[in-house]
Scaffold this active site. Structure first.
Site, PDB file in Angstrom:
ATOM      1  N   GLY A  12       0.802  -1.156  -0.011  1.00 31.09           N
ATOM      2  CA  GLY A  12       0.072  -0.018  -0.098  1.00 31.09           C
ATOM      3  C   GLY A  12       0.720   1.364   0.140  1.00 31.09           C
ATOM      4  O   GLY A  12       1.698   1.422   0.805  1.00 31.09           O
ATOM      5  N   GLY A  45      -0.325   4.423   0.287  1.00 33.67           N
ATOM      6  CA  GLY A  45      -0.919   5.657   0.784  1.00 33.67           C
ATOM      7  C   GLY A  45      -0.340   6.408   1.866  1.00 33.67           C
ATOM      8  O   GLY A  45       0.992   6.230   1.819  1.00 33.67           O
ATOM      9  N   PHE A  46      -0.879   7.278   2.692  1.00 38.69           N
ATOM     10  CA  PHE A  46      -0.422   7.826   3.684  1.00 38.69           C
ATOM     11  C   PHE A  46       0.413   6.868   4.661  1.00 38.69           C
ATOM     12  O   PHE A  46       1.667   7.211   5.130  1.00 38.69           O
ATOM     13  CB  PHE A  46      -1.254   8.711   4.359  1.00 38.69           C
ATOM     14  CG  PHE A  46      -1.675   9.748   3.473  1.00 38.69           C
ATOM     15  CD1 PHE A  46      -1.037  11.026   3.266  1.00 38.69           C
ATOM     16  CD2 PHE A  46      -3.255  10.013   3.261  1.00 38.69           C
ATOM     17  CE1 PHE A  46      -1.646  12.145   2.555  1.00 38.69           C
ATOM     18  CE2 PHE A  46      -3.688  10.924   2.337  1.00 38.69           C
ATOM     19  CZ  PHE A  46      -2.736  12.045   2.052  1.00 38.69           C
ATOM     20  N   GLY A  47      -0.168   5.928   5.235  1.00 38.29           N
ATOM     21  CA  GLY A  47       0.415   5.105   6.055  1.00 38.29           C
ATOM     22  C   GLY A  47       1.655   4.236   5.570  1.00 38.29           C
ATOM     23  O   GLY A  47       2.529   4.106   6.346  1.00 38.29           O
ATOM     24  N   GLU A  91     -17.475  18.833   1.719  1.00 40.29           N
ATOM     25  CA  GLU A  91     -16.770  19.380   0.529  1.00 40.29           C
ATOM     26  C   GLU A  91     -17.331  18.999  -0.777  1.00 40.29           C
ATOM     27  O   GLU A  91     -17.185  19.914  -1.533  1.00 40.29           O
ATOM     28  CB  GLU A  91     -15.416  18.665   0.929  1.00 40.29           C
ATOM     29  CG  GLU A  91     -14.716  19.244   1.888  1.00 40.29           C
ATOM     30  CD  GLU A  91     -13.368  18.841   2.442  1.00 40.29           C
ATOM     31  OE1 GLU A  91     -12.609  19.012   3.113  1.00 40.29           O
ATOM     32  OE2 GLU A  91     -13.115  17.368   2.006  1.00 40.29           O
ATOM     33  N   ASP A 112      -5.887   3.123   7.552  1.00 38.12           N
ATOM     34  CA  ASP A 112      -7.322   2.974   7.695  1.00 38.12           C
ATOM     35  C   ASP A 112      -7.969   1.538   7.899  1.00 38.12           C
ATOM     36  O   ASP A 112      -8.763   1.235   8.520  1.00 38.12           O
ATOM     37  CB  ASP A 112      -8.142   3.459   6.221  1.00 38.12           C
ATOM     38  CG  ASP A 112      -7.976   5.000   5.979  1.00 38.12           C
ATOM     39  OD1 ASP A 112      -7.675   5.594   6.770  1.00 38.12           O
ATOM     40  OD2 ASP A 112      -8.175   5.281   4.873  1.00 38.12           O
ATOM     41  N   ALA A 166      -5.906  11.088   7.216  1.00 33.37           N
ATOM     42  CA  ALA A 166      -4.524  11.017   6.746  1.00 33.37           C
ATOM     43  C   ALA A 166      -3.562  11.109   7.973  1.00 33.37           C
ATOM     44  O   ALA A 166      -2.534  10.606   8.049  1.00 33.37           O
ATOM     45  CB  ALA A 166      -4.315  12.297   6.077  1.00 33.37           C
ATOM     46  N   GLN A 167      -3.830  12.055   8.975  1.00 35.57           N
ATOM     47  CA  GLN A 167      -2.864  12.257  10.180  1.00 35.57           C
ATOM     48  C   GLN A 167      -2.825  11.011  10.828  1.00 35.57           C
ATOM     49  O   GLN A 167      -1.805  10.446  11.069  1.00 35.57           O
ATOM     50  CB  GLN A 167      -3.297  13.355  10.900  1.00 35.57           C
ATOM     51  CG  GLN A 167      -2.661  14.762  10.652  1.00 35.57           C
ATOM     52  CD  GLN A 167      -1.290  14.610  10.608  1.00 35.57           C
ATOM     53  OE1 GLN A 167      -0.762  13.958  11.563  1.00 35.57           O
ATOM     54  NE2 GLN A 167      -0.556  15.121   9.610  1.00 35.57           N
TER      55      GLN A 167
END
Length: 410
Positions: A8, A10-12, A165, A295, A311-312
């Site tokens: 993965g 992604g952010f992580g 949003e 996630d 994200a954080q």
């Protein structure tokens, strides 16, 4: 060398890789795409505010300065914890000493009949482009064939940050697009309806900010439906629990995310929302050398609640796992992960946003909007992407009402 496999990008996953990149380890990064997606801005791709390339960054470009990291495009098919290797969909097998699962989450339809078949998510770049194409296809059809019933009605289900949003961006899009490109269409007939099952929008924010967001959306023409549950979704629209039916040709689902069903077959323990059960140090329960971040991990806060899928938390869990791997390599004890909430933000539209900081400070309006813009520019991957997004945002602000409204791929 110690072999670390990260599934993965992604952010992580990227946070884990970055924190390990200068250690004496051999890293293999695996993702089904050859690019990393900046998901917080996908709704702007869906509403033609940004181009697809603005939120996608090539992984191999990212790795040019990362020594000891190899990228492989592929999808996870299985985990053989006894043999310490994973299998990919293409049949390849990749050995590991430490495995980090960071595949992220996907849209969660909560078992509502017809939702998965007839709703559009905005969790991937492909989904965002599909929404964009659908929106402008509806506009083009209405302009050429005339408006029939609720042919231009868009329903957004879910009043969290993504739903707010998206609804705000759609409302502003119809005003801009109809003024310049579709003067024959009446903006009032392009309804945007935001449906939320709970009593207020933005449940993660204070009631004060929720009230502000609701008022701003309504001021932009969004119909906000609170305390409204969805019973089912069809290709003709949405059936509500109160018996009402709303005719719509575009239903966008932003009511929550969950773990992909394909990961249920990995033989790893899953808890709430299908997320992998992890210990205090983020190791998957029952496995000494397998970690889960972001996630996909059922990471707990001090009060026992699940860490939000944002994200954080993904970045913080990824960084922590990198430290835990270093500790295990040097025979040091692992430590408990502690999530540090740095605040939350959501944008509503031009000159309007909400921000809630950890010191209790609450921001609204232009101040929050500028803070939101700055934060997202800083966290984007790549100088080119940052410059491109900055130029696009500046152009849209100055030339309010103009933009690249094209149908791609069809």
């Amino acid at each position: 060398m110690t072999r670390v496999v990260i599934v993965g990008a992604g952010f992580g996953g990227l946070a884990t890789m970055s924190a390990l990149a200068h250690q004496d380890v051999e890293i293999t990064l695996i993702d089904k795409h050859n690019f990393a997606t900046f998901q917080p801005l996908l709704y702007q791709v869906a509403t033609a505010g940004l181009n697809p390339g603005d939120v996608a960054f090539p992984i191999r470009t990212l790795l040019r300065k990362q020594k000891g990291v190899t990228f492989r495009q592929g999808m996870l098919a299985g985990v053989d914890s006894a043999a310490n290797e994973i299998s990919l969909v293409d049949g390849a097998r990749v050995p590991y000493d430490f495995l980090v699962l960071a595949m992220g989450a996907t849209t969660n339809f909560f078992g509502i009949p017809g939702a998965e078949e007839h709703c559009h998510g905005i969790y991937t770049l492909d989904e965002a482009l599909a929404v964009r194409n659908k929106v402008f296809s509806l506009f083009e059809r209405a302009a050429s064939q005339g408006i029939k019933g609720n042919a231009m009605t868009t329903i957004v289900i879910g009043g969290g940050a993504t739903g707010v949003e998206m609804a705000g961006a759609l409302a502003e899009l119809k005003l801009r697009a109809f003024r310049t490109d579709y003067p024959s269409l009446d903006p009032a007939q392009a309804r945007v309806i935001l449906i939320e099952a709970r009593e207020r929008l933005l449940g993660a924010f204070s009631p004060e900010l929720s009230k502000y967001a609701s008022a701003e959306l309504k001021g932009r023409g969004v119909e906000v439906r609170l305390n409204t549950e969805v019973k089912s979704v069809t290709d003709a629209g949405v059936h509500l629990a109160n018996g009402e039916f709303i005719d719509s040709r575009l239903v966008i689902w932003s009511a929550g995310v969950g773990v992909s069903k394909q990961f249920s077959d990995l033989g790893l323990p899953q808890g709430r929302q299908g997320r992998f059960e992890v210990g205090d140090d983020l190791r998957v329960v029952g496995h000494e050398n397998i970690f889960a971040v972001g996630d996909i991990a059922a990471t707990l806060e001090s009060d026992g609640s699940l860490v939000p899928q944002l994200a954080q938390p993904a970045i913080q869990t990824g960084t922590h796992v990198a430290k835990m791997i270093q500790a295990l390599i040097t025979s040091m004890p692992t430590t408990q992960f502690v999530y540090r909430n740095k605040g939350t933000m959501a944008t509503i539209g031009r000159n309007a946003a909400v921000a809630e900081l950890t010191n209790g400070m609450k921001l609204t309006g232009s101040t929050a909007w500028l803070a939101w813009l700055a934060l997202h520019l800083l966290t984007l991957l790549g100088v080119r992407n940052r410059l491109s997004v900055l130029l696009n945002w500046s152009w849209h602000y100055i030339s309010w009402g103009r933009g690249p409204r094209v149908i791609l791929g069809g």
